[in-house]
Write an enzyme that holds these catalytic residues in place. Structure first.
Site, mmCIF file in Angstrom:
data_model
loop_
_atom_site.group_PDB
_atom_site.id
_atom_site.type_symbol
_atom_site.label_atom_id
_atom_site.label_comp_id
_atom_site.label_asym_id
_atom_site.label_seq_id
_atom_site.Cartn_x
_atom_site.Cartn_y
_atom_site.Cartn_z
ATOM 1 N N ASP A 32 7.431 6.949 1.058
ATOM 2 C CA ASP A 32 6.244 6.152 1.400
ATOM 3 C C ASP A 32 6.551 4.660 1.254
ATOM 4 O O ASP A 32 6.271 3.850 2.157
ATOM 5 C CB ASP A 32 5.097 6.567 0.471
ATOM 6 C CG ASP A 32 3.784 5.883 0.786
ATOM 7 O OD1 ASP A 32 3.485 5.625 1.964
ATOM 8 O OD2 ASP A 32 3.023 5.623 -0.174
ATOM 9 N N HIS A 44 2.488 6.605 10.388
ATOM 10 C CA HIS A 44 3.023 6.396 9.034
ATOM 11 C C HIS A 44 3.287 7.715 8.288
ATOM 12 O O HIS A 44 4.443 7.954 7.905
ATOM 13 C CB HIS A 44 2.101 5.457 8.246
ATOM 14 C CG HIS A 44 2.331 5.454 6.777
ATOM 15 N ND1 HIS A 44 3.463 4.933 6.193
ATOM 16 C CD2 HIS A 44 1.589 5.937 5.753
ATOM 17 C CE1 HIS A 44 3.391 5.086 4.881
ATOM 18 N NE2 HIS A 44 2.273 5.693 4.584
ATOM 19 N N GLU A 88 -6.764 9.778 -0.072
ATOM 20 C CA GLU A 88 -7.012 8.385 -0.466
ATOM 21 C C GLU A 88 -7.751 7.595 0.610
ATOM 22 O O GLU A 88 -8.606 6.762 0.311
ATOM 23 C CB GLU A 88 -5.664 7.707 -0.754
ATOM 24 C CG GLU A 88 -5.799 6.417 -1.542
ATOM 25 C CD GLU A 88 -4.441 5.917 -2.008
ATOM 26 O OE1 GLU A 88 -3.830 6.580 -2.865
ATOM 27 O OE2 GLU A 88 -4.002 4.868 -1.508
ATOM 28 N N ASP A 89 -7.457 7.865 1.875
ATOM 29 C CA ASP A 89 -7.931 6.984 2.949
ATOM 30 C C ASP A 89 -8.884 7.616 3.953
ATOM 31 O O ASP A 89 -9.290 6.943 4.915
ATOM 32 C CB ASP A 89 -6.722 6.413 3.722
ATOM 33 C CG ASP A 89 -5.859 5.508 2.853
ATOM 34 O OD1 ASP A 89 -6.377 4.997 1.849
ATOM 35 O OD2 ASP A 89 -4.679 5.330 3.178
HETATM 36 P P1 NDP Z 1 -1.961 -3.754 -0.206
HETATM 37 O O1 NDP Z 1 -1.179 -4.926 -0.635
HETATM 38 O O2 NDP Z 1 -2.084 -2.617 -1.113
HETATM 39 O O3 NDP Z 1 -1.494 -3.263 1.266
HETATM 40 C C1 NDP Z 1 -0.340 -2.582 1.396
HETATM 41 C C2 NDP Z 1 -0.629 -1.157 1.729
HETATM 42 O O4 NDP Z 1 -1.198 -1.098 3.036
HETATM 43 C C3 NDP Z 1 0.617 -0.359 1.774
HETATM 44 O O5 NDP Z 1 0.892 0.179 0.500
HETATM 45 C C4 NDP Z 1 0.302 0.698 2.806
HETATM 46 O O6 NDP Z 1 -0.366 1.742 2.112
HETATM 47 C C5 NDP Z 1 -0.699 0.031 3.735
HETATM 48 N N1 NDP Z 1 -0.180 -0.477 5.008
HETATM 49 C C6 NDP Z 1 -0.804 -0.368 6.212
HETATM 50 N N2 NDP Z 1 -0.145 -0.979 7.171
HETATM 51 C C7 NDP Z 1 0.959 -1.495 6.608
HETATM 52 C C8 NDP Z 1 2.045 -2.227 7.135
HETATM 53 N N3 NDP Z 1 2.140 -2.572 8.436
HETATM 54 N N4 NDP Z 1 3.027 -2.627 6.288
HETATM 55 C C9 NDP Z 1 2.960 -2.298 4.989
HETATM 56 N N5 NDP Z 1 1.952 -1.579 4.424
HETATM 57 C C10 NDP Z 1 0.942 -1.191 5.234
HETATM 58 O O7 NDP Z 1 -3.283 -4.268 0.321
HETATM 59 P P2 NDP Z 1 -4.646 -4.306 -0.358
HETATM 60 O O8 NDP Z 1 -5.553 -4.852 0.643
HETATM 61 O O9 NDP Z 1 -4.903 -2.970 -0.946
HETATM 62 O O10 NDP Z 1 -4.418 -5.390 -1.500
HETATM 63 C C11 NDP Z 1 -4.366 -5.037 -2.857
HETATM 64 C C12 NDP Z 1 -3.491 -5.966 -3.688
HETATM 65 O O11 NDP Z 1 -2.854 -6.958 -2.891
HETATM 66 C C13 NDP Z 1 -4.248 -6.721 -4.733
HETATM 67 O O12 NDP Z 1 -4.293 -5.988 -5.941
HETATM 68 C C14 NDP Z 1 -3.467 -8.013 -4.908
HETATM 69 O O13 NDP Z 1 -2.558 -7.876 -5.983
HETATM 70 C C15 NDP Z 1 -2.675 -8.130 -3.677
HETATM 71 N N6 NDP Z 1 -3.116 -9.295 -2.915
HETATM 72 C C16 NDP Z 1 -2.290 -10.376 -2.867
HETATM 73 C C17 NDP Z 1 -2.637 -11.475 -2.132
HETATM 74 C C18 NDP Z 1 -1.697 -12.629 -2.076
HETATM 75 O O14 NDP Z 1 -1.852 -13.514 -1.281
HETATM 76 N N7 NDP Z 1 -0.640 -12.641 -2.894
HETATM 77 C C19 NDP Z 1 -3.902 -11.565 -1.427
HETATM 78 C C20 NDP Z 1 -4.696 -10.371 -1.524
HETATM 79 C C21 NDP Z 1 -4.288 -9.305 -2.247
HETATM 80 P P3 NDP Z 1 -0.385 3.273 2.644
HETATM 81 O O15 NDP Z 1 0.975 3.838 2.456
HETATM 82 O O16 NDP Z 1 -1.414 3.888 1.751
HETATM 83 O O17 NDP Z 1 -0.804 3.175 4.075
HETATM 84 ZN ZN ZN Z 2 1.410 5.966 2.658
#
Ligand code: NDP
Ligand code: ZN
Length: 179
Positions: free
Chosen positions: A122, A36, A65-66
């Protein structure tokens, strides 16, 4: 001191690869996490970005962050400018997830030009990932919510890179319709 562009970029890639070595993406095939940040930097380079600090920050953007990486460590290895861009792309993990997501929208317009570049690429990379495969356990509604949120963040980063912004617009038109 880092004396060449290839050395600067490969130092960042090596650092990020070691920091993310035990992490995987959320896609069903558990892609190594390092794909990524490298892909985010590649999107920027392919769109014409040649600023080395921006490309290094793209490679490093998720280390603080991670992983256990500190901003002081980034500054020691890569200097104050890269540290500042990475800092701008790092959420405050002390805050609840919903608040962090809200703050990304609110703060995006006030970021530096370099941080806006990293944030646009990103989001583009993550949206492409979501178009390619749904993470385990994600409902279609959750995927849709992610596109809606990402659009609000990237709208606040606009005006710095027409190529990346065009690629985002294409995805938003496909997924959210022409609005
Ligand atoms: P996120 O929704 O934030 O997860 C997305 C993040 O995961 C991306 O920004 C990316 O961040 C990383 N990532 C890793 N692999 C992938 C991939 N294959 N595709 C896309 N992104 C990827 O997850 P969280 O667990 O942090 O959830 C937080 C929020 O999600 C909550 O505040 C809530 O609003 C929402 N939520 C909604 C639900 C629903 O059913 N509607 C259920 C649960 C949560 P990076 O660039 O940092 O890697
Ligand atoms: Zn990222």
């Amino acid at each position: 001191e880092i004396t060449s562009v290839p050395l600067a970029l490969l130092r960042a890639a090596d650092f990020a690869a070691r920091k993310h070595r035990d992490q995987r993406r959320k896609d069903p095939v558990q892609t190594p996490y390092i794909n990524h940040p490298l892909g985010v930097a590649l999107l920027l380079a392919e769109s014409g970005v040649e600023d080395v600090a921006t490309l290094q920050a793209a490679v490093l953007h998720d280390t603080v962050e991670d992983t256990d990486t500190s901003l002081e460590e980034i500054e020691r290895e890569f200097g104050t400018l890269v540290r500042r861009i990475v800092d701008e792309c790092t959420d405050d993990k002390a805050l609840p997830k919903a608040e962090r997501k809200r703050l990304q929208i609110v703060n995006a317009p006030h970021k530096s030009n370099q941080a806006k570049h990293v944030k646009l690429a990103d989001k583009l990379y993550n949206l492409r990932d979501l178009q390619h495969a749904t993470p385990n356990g994600w409902t279609p509604e959750r995927v849709h919510e992610y596109f809606v949120w990402a659009r609000k963040v990237t709208d606040g980063c606009r005006g710095v890179n027409a190529s990346i912004e065009q690629q985002l617009d294409t995805i938003y038109a496909q997924v959210l319709g022409h609005v």
